[in-house]
Write an enzyme that holds these catalytic residues in place. Structure first.
Site, PDB file in Angstrom:
ATOM      1  N   LYS A   1      47.477  11.860  33.708  1.00 35.86           N
ATOM      2  CA  LYS A   1      46.667  10.526  33.237  1.00 35.86           C
ATOM      3  C   LYS A   1      46.625  10.641  31.705  1.00 35.86           C
ATOM      4  CE  LYS A   1      43.349  10.809  37.153  1.00 35.86           C
ATOM      5  NZ  LYS A   1      43.655   9.602  37.810  1.00 35.86           N
TER       6      LYS A   1
ATOM      7  N   ASP B   1      49.296  12.068  40.756  1.00 35.27           N
ATOM      8  CA  ASP B   1      48.104  11.662  40.756  1.00 35.27           C
ATOM      9  C   ASP B   1      47.418  10.726  41.930  1.00 35.27           C
ATOM     10  OD1 ASP B   1      45.614  11.230  39.389  1.00 35.27           O
ATOM     11  OD2 ASP B   1      46.436   9.317  38.510  1.00 35.27           O
TER      12      ASP B   1
ATOM     13  N   LYS C   1      35.994  13.031  49.823  1.00 35.42           N
ATOM     14  CA  LYS C   1      36.884  13.569  48.832  1.00 35.42           C
ATOM     15  C   LYS C   1      36.197  14.104  47.878  1.00 35.42           C
ATOM     16  CE  LYS C   1      40.045  11.923  45.235  1.00 35.42           C
ATOM     17  NZ  LYS C   1      40.482  10.567  44.508  1.00 35.42           N
TER      18      LYS C   1
ATOM     19  N   ARG D   1      44.490  11.435  48.526  1.00 42.51           N
ATOM     20  CA  ARG D   1      44.943  11.077  50.071  1.00 42.51           C
ATOM     21  C   ARG D   1      45.489  12.343  50.598  1.00 42.51           C
ATOM     22  NH1 ARG D   1      48.596   6.107  47.791  1.00 42.51           N
ATOM     23  NH2 ARG D   1      46.748   6.374  46.199  1.00 42.51           N
TER      24      ARG D   1
END
Length: 490
Positions: A258, A328, A246, A332
């Site tokens: 965030k 957020d 990643k 994935r």
């Protein structure tokens, strides 16, 4: 930093300083010289006793296992690093493996000496340059010089690769964009003749229907890159191993923004890709007998008028549809497309992804431990066992069908976040498992390095900031696999 094994007793070697380990509080060993000072300073064989007037430092360690040696070296280094010490001598401390014992010494010094001071106006130079190791051994063993020197060499390679990954992670987001990651990958190929690099831009991603990857990038001013590095061994490859990293060069959280204090340190969201680059760099130097690939998904997750949104449905490269419930949970999404690409394009014998994927993993395991997931408990156990001497802490987190229910979606094939706040590290791994083809289910490992990849306090031989999490563990695993192949055990 140079390491030299000298076939002389410790007392016959000249150096600016001397390091003596006190093993398991044994204050009566032949290496101990300063019992009066022990009494005066109330030193019981634990912690550190630095005696500048005598040019000696004593460090208490539990045993002679590799991690004890690394930690002991780190304590000694931190005790003398401000002094004008250019050389230090020490005895040999051998555990069950000669090579790893010396490997740990080199790793301890090189990892401890790392610093990221690029933006400091005043930079302090490192004085310590020579580590002199006597063949005088703590337990009276005869040193096997070939294995000892091999260990020192491997230790330097592994530690330097770890520090290489640290530099990438510590670099600021203004500088370290996906294009900078592309440049660093290309630079590696100039250093190693057996390393190739292919860069795939946003047009390629579109042609490959990597829509989840592209969605994460949509609000960024910097274009995404799918970076593919390939190491080819000199002889016929014994196995094809693919690392997927990643590479979020910055993560604001997207429209699911965030809080500001959580946004700080998000330059570390590229730690998985940095680790993959460090691993393949070391593979070239170690001349590992495997064909090794690093697949890096490099992008940013930003906010803007074109940002992808909660409630969107994304059609991934594999054709699986994903309901976006939280922007957020972007890593994935990038990995989903990268993992699918790696399987169909590279046909790996072993597939390992690394990602700072979930805060839940940090909550569950703490800041110092990596979560290991997958479908094969045998593979997970092998990985944990083969890496235990690396010094990296790993815990196996098992999938279960009850948690699979939590990532189901009413409008798509799967949701990018779970319907419960609990078990978040495992449900993220279960999400990735949706993109692992049946033939690769038992060949895949997911490493959530969110805890140890970046910390805001120093620990052991790790400084504040990046640690290079994943590099040493995977290199120890690969070295162990290589040794097993040599012995005909695999």
């Amino acid at each position: 930093m140079n390491f030299t094994i000298i076939e002389k007793s410790l007392n016959e070697i000249n150096a600016d300083y001397e390091l003596i380990f006190v093993v398991n509080k044994d204050l009566n060993h032949k290496f101990i010289k300063d019992s009066k000072e022990f009494e005066f300073y109330n030193f019981k064989g634990e912690g550190v006793l630095n005696l500048p007037s005598l040019r000696r430092v004593y460090v208490g360690i539990k045993n002679t296992e590799p991690e004890s040696i690394r930690q002991g070296v780190a304590k000694a280094f931190n005790a003398i690093k401000e002094l004008n010490v250019k050389s230090i001598k020490m005895a040999s401390y051998v555990d069950s493996c000669y090579k790893m014992s010396f490997e740990a010494i080199a790793e301890g010094f090189v990892l401890s000496a790392y610093k990221f001071d690029r933006y400091k106006s005043e930079k302090k130079s490192l004085n310590l340059a020579e580590i002199l190791i006597s063949t005088d051994e703590f337990g009276g063993k005869e040193i096997k010089l070939y294995e000892a020197n091999l260990g020192l060499n491997h230790g330097k390679i592994i530690a330097n690769a770890t520090n290489f990954a640290k530099d990438i992670v510590n670099e600021i987001p203004e500088i370290y964009t996906p294009i900078k990651m592309e440049e660093d990958a290309k630079k590696l190929t100039l250093e190693y003749v057996n390393l190739e690099c292919k860069i795939h831009d946003e047009n390629y991603l579109k042609a490959q229907n990597m829509n989840a990857f592209l969605a994460v990038n949509r609000a960024s001013a910097h274009p995404p890159r799918l970076i593919h590095l390939k190491y080819t061994p000199k002889n016929e490859s014994l196995k094809k191993i693919v690392f997927v990293g990643k590479g979020l060069t910055y993560d604001s959280g997207g429209l699911s923004l965030k809080p500001s204090d959580y946004m700080l340190t998000m330059k570390s969201d590229k730690s998985g890709a940095a680790a993959a680059m460090g691993i393949i760099k070391a593979a070239c130097e170690l001349e590992l007998p495997f064909e090794i690939h690093a697949v890096l998904g490099a992008t940013e997750n930003m906010i803007g008028g074109d940002a992808y949104k909660p409630d969107d449905v994304l059609i991934t490269r594999s054709g699986v549809s994903v309901e976006v419930r939280n922007t957020d949970a972007e890593g994935r999404l990038v990995l989903a497309d990268c993992l699918d690409w790696a399987q169909s394009e590279l046909n790996p014998d072993l597939l390992i992804d690394m990602a700072t994927l979930t805060g839940a993993c940090v909550v569950g395991l703490g800041e110092y431990t990596t979560g290991v997931m997958g479908n094969s408990y045998e593979l997970q156990s092998e990985f944990k066992n083969f890496t235990k001497r690396s010094g990296e802490n790993l815990t196996i987190l098992e999938f279960n069908d009850h948690l699979r229910e939590l990532v189901k979606s009413n409008i798509a094939d799967i949701s990018n976040t779970a319907s419960s706040r609990y078990g978040g590290a495992i449900t993220a791994g279960i999400f990735l498992d949706k993109f692992i083809k049946d033939e690769y289910k038992d060949k895949w490992l997911h490493l959530d390095i969110a805890g140890p990849a970046y910390t805001e306090k120093a620990w052991g031989y790790n400084q504040i900031g990046a640690t290079g999490a994943g590099v040493r563990a995977n290199l120890y695993y690969l070295n162990k696999l290589a040794r097993n192949y040599e012995k005909g055990n695999k």
